[in-house]
Design an enzyme around this catalytic site. Structure first.
Site, PDB file in Angstrom:
ATOM      1  N   ASP A  20      57.518  56.457 -19.736  1.00  0.00           N
ATOM      2  CA  ASP A  20      56.366  55.613 -20.044  1.00  0.00           C
ATOM      3  C   ASP A  20      56.527  54.167 -19.576  1.00  0.00           C
ATOM      4  O   ASP A  20      55.619  53.349 -19.768  1.00  0.00           O
ATOM      5  CB  ASP A  20      56.036  55.655 -21.548  1.00  0.00           C
ATOM      6  N   HIS A  21      57.662  53.868 -18.917  1.00  0.00           N
ATOM      7  CA  HIS A  21      57.874  52.516 -18.394  1.00  0.00           C
ATOM      8  C   HIS A  21      58.015  52.479 -16.875  1.00  0.00           C
ATOM      9  O   HIS A  21      58.059  51.394 -16.302  1.00  0.00           O
ATOM     10  CB  HIS A  21      59.108  51.886 -19.046  1.00  0.00           C
ATOM     11  N   HIS A  41      64.020  50.004 -18.852  1.00  0.00           N
ATOM     12  CA  HIS A  41      64.804  51.238 -18.884  1.00  0.00           C
ATOM     13  C   HIS A  41      64.010  52.329 -18.183  1.00  0.00           C
ATOM     14  O   HIS A  41      62.845  52.125 -17.817  1.00  0.00           O
ATOM     15  CB  HIS A  41      65.146  51.633 -20.320  1.00  0.00           C
ATOM     16  N   HIS A  72      68.582  50.970 -27.483  1.00  0.00           N
ATOM     17  CA  HIS A  72      67.615  52.065 -27.455  1.00  0.00           C
ATOM     18  C   HIS A  72      68.365  53.380 -27.247  1.00  0.00           C
ATOM     19  O   HIS A  72      69.596  53.405 -27.232  1.00  0.00           O
ATOM     20  CB  HIS A  72      66.608  51.800 -26.331  1.00  0.00           C
ATOM     21  N   HIS A  76      53.539  47.951 -26.899  1.00  0.00           N
ATOM     22  CA  HIS A  76      54.176  49.270 -26.997  1.00  0.00           C
ATOM     23  C   HIS A  76      53.873  49.951 -28.334  1.00  0.00           C
ATOM     24  O   HIS A  76      54.743  50.397 -29.061  1.00  0.00           O
ATOM     25  CB  HIS A  76      55.697  49.141 -26.801  1.00  0.00           C
ATOM     26  N   HIS A  86      62.881  55.398 -19.148  1.00  0.00           N
ATOM     27  CA  HIS A  86      62.004  56.363 -19.800  1.00  0.00           C
ATOM     28  C   HIS A  86      60.662  56.385 -19.067  1.00  0.00           C
ATOM     29  O   HIS A  86      60.189  55.358 -18.566  1.00  0.00           O
ATOM     30  CB  HIS A  86      61.812  56.012 -21.278  1.00  0.00           C
ATOM     31  N   ASP A 120      61.241  48.535 -26.552  1.00  0.00           N
ATOM     32  CA  ASP A 120      62.080  49.728 -26.718  1.00  0.00           C
ATOM     33  C   ASP A 120      63.489  49.395 -27.183  1.00  0.00           C
ATOM     34  O   ASP A 120      64.470  49.503 -26.449  1.00  0.00           O
ATOM     35  CB  ASP A 120      62.096  50.540 -25.429  1.00  0.00           C
TER      36      ASP A 120
END
Length: 306
Positions: free
Chosen positions: A64-65, A60, A138, A267, A62, A209
């Site tokens: 942090d990915h 996805h 998520h 994670h 976001h 996530d």
């Protein structure tokens, strides 16, 4: 096949923990699952050839990915790459890649092919394997991935072929391909007489996530190695549900119900120091005794079962 954990943290990078990213190497092919901040650092420290990455699979969008992806794209232009780089992910990934290229004025001298996917679906395939995406739950559209190999042919028994008077050479090759042949006496010899039963391939799964869903276990069923989010301890279960994440115990429940051979959590919330991660491990092992903690730059070999 082997997996390299390039980063195991969630939300924000820590001095000892990069953000979530996993590289899978299979017969010379390299597949990157997510690309959090610090991905390049771990690739360099592990001496992995990032220009050989065939495809990137994003769970996805976001931050942090995906914040490690622009650097990967720019770096690949500095190593004489000519092969296309395929990127797969849910809606917004194409916009993120294109905007990053424009704003950063990237010099890119190789093809980048971005595919936005709608799970469940098969997103990529090659000789003897395919990669499938499946839906997670998520705060924005998110998917998990499995790489699954097709069954391998059974083992050929040369001694039995000789006993059945099949001369060494092309006829042996035909038997191994599943074709019947005629031996020296003019008698038909069938493949099943000299070739054992088909042997299963390997399966790798990547899940991060998402809140706990029983359907995840069905998707990752029988995995040889499962990377699964285990972000919080039991006392944060309400917070995990609110933010649509999982606890370590829930990750272990998936591993148990899916009958996976090996599972490592990933994670982690930045609230836990590396020493405090033992609490997550303890709670996970109460459900799935073989649970492990992934660590930055951890290497996991994924062997054939036989």
């Amino acid at each position: 096949m082997e997996a390299f954990v390039l980063g195991c943290g969630g939300m924000m990078p820590l001095p000892y923990r990069h953000l979530t990213s996993v590289l899978l190497r299979r017969d010379g092919d390299l597949f990157l699952f997510d690309g959090g901040e610090g991905t390049q650092v771990s690739l360099r420290r592990l001496n992995l050839k990032w220009k050989k990455i065939n495809a990137i699979f994003v769970s996805h969008t976001h931050a942090d990915h995906v914040t490690g992806l622009p650097g990967i794209l720019m770096l690949s232009a500095q190593v004489d790459r000519t092969e296309p780089l395929y990127i797969f992910g849910p809606p917004k990934i194409a916009e993120y890649i294109e905007t990053s290229r424009k704003v950063l004025d990237m010099y890119i001298n190789y093809p980048i092919v971005v595919n936005e996917i709608k799970a469940p679906c098969t997103v990529y395939g090659g000789d003897g394997f395919y990669i499938r995406a499946f839906p997670l739950d998520h705060t924005k559209t998110c998917v998990g991935y499995t790489l699954e190999e097709l069954d391998r042919p059974g083992e050929f028994n040369p001694e039995e072929a000789i006993r059945l008077k099949v001369p060494r050479g092309p006829l042996w090759g035909k038997l191994q391909k599943g074709e019947s042949v005629i031996n020296s006496d003019g008698i038909e010899v069938k493949p099943e007489q000299v070739v054992g039963k088909a042997r299963s391939g390997r399966k790798f799964s990547f899940v991060t996530d998402t809140m706990y869903l029983p359907s995840i276990a069905k998707e990752v069923q029988g995995s040889d190695f499962l990377i699964c989010e285990g972000m919080f301890a039991d006392d944060c279960e309400d917070q995990a549900k609110e933010k649509k994440h999982m606890t370590a115990r829930q990750a272990a429940t998936i591993a148990r119900d899916a009958n996976v051979k090996r599972m490592a959590m990933i994670h982690y919330s930045p609230r836990y120091t590396d020493r405090e991660l033992d609490l997550l491990l303890k709670q996970a092992r109460e459900v799935y005794p073989n649970a492990e903690l992934s660590r930055d730059r951890m290497r996991v070999e994924i062997p054939y079962e036989d």
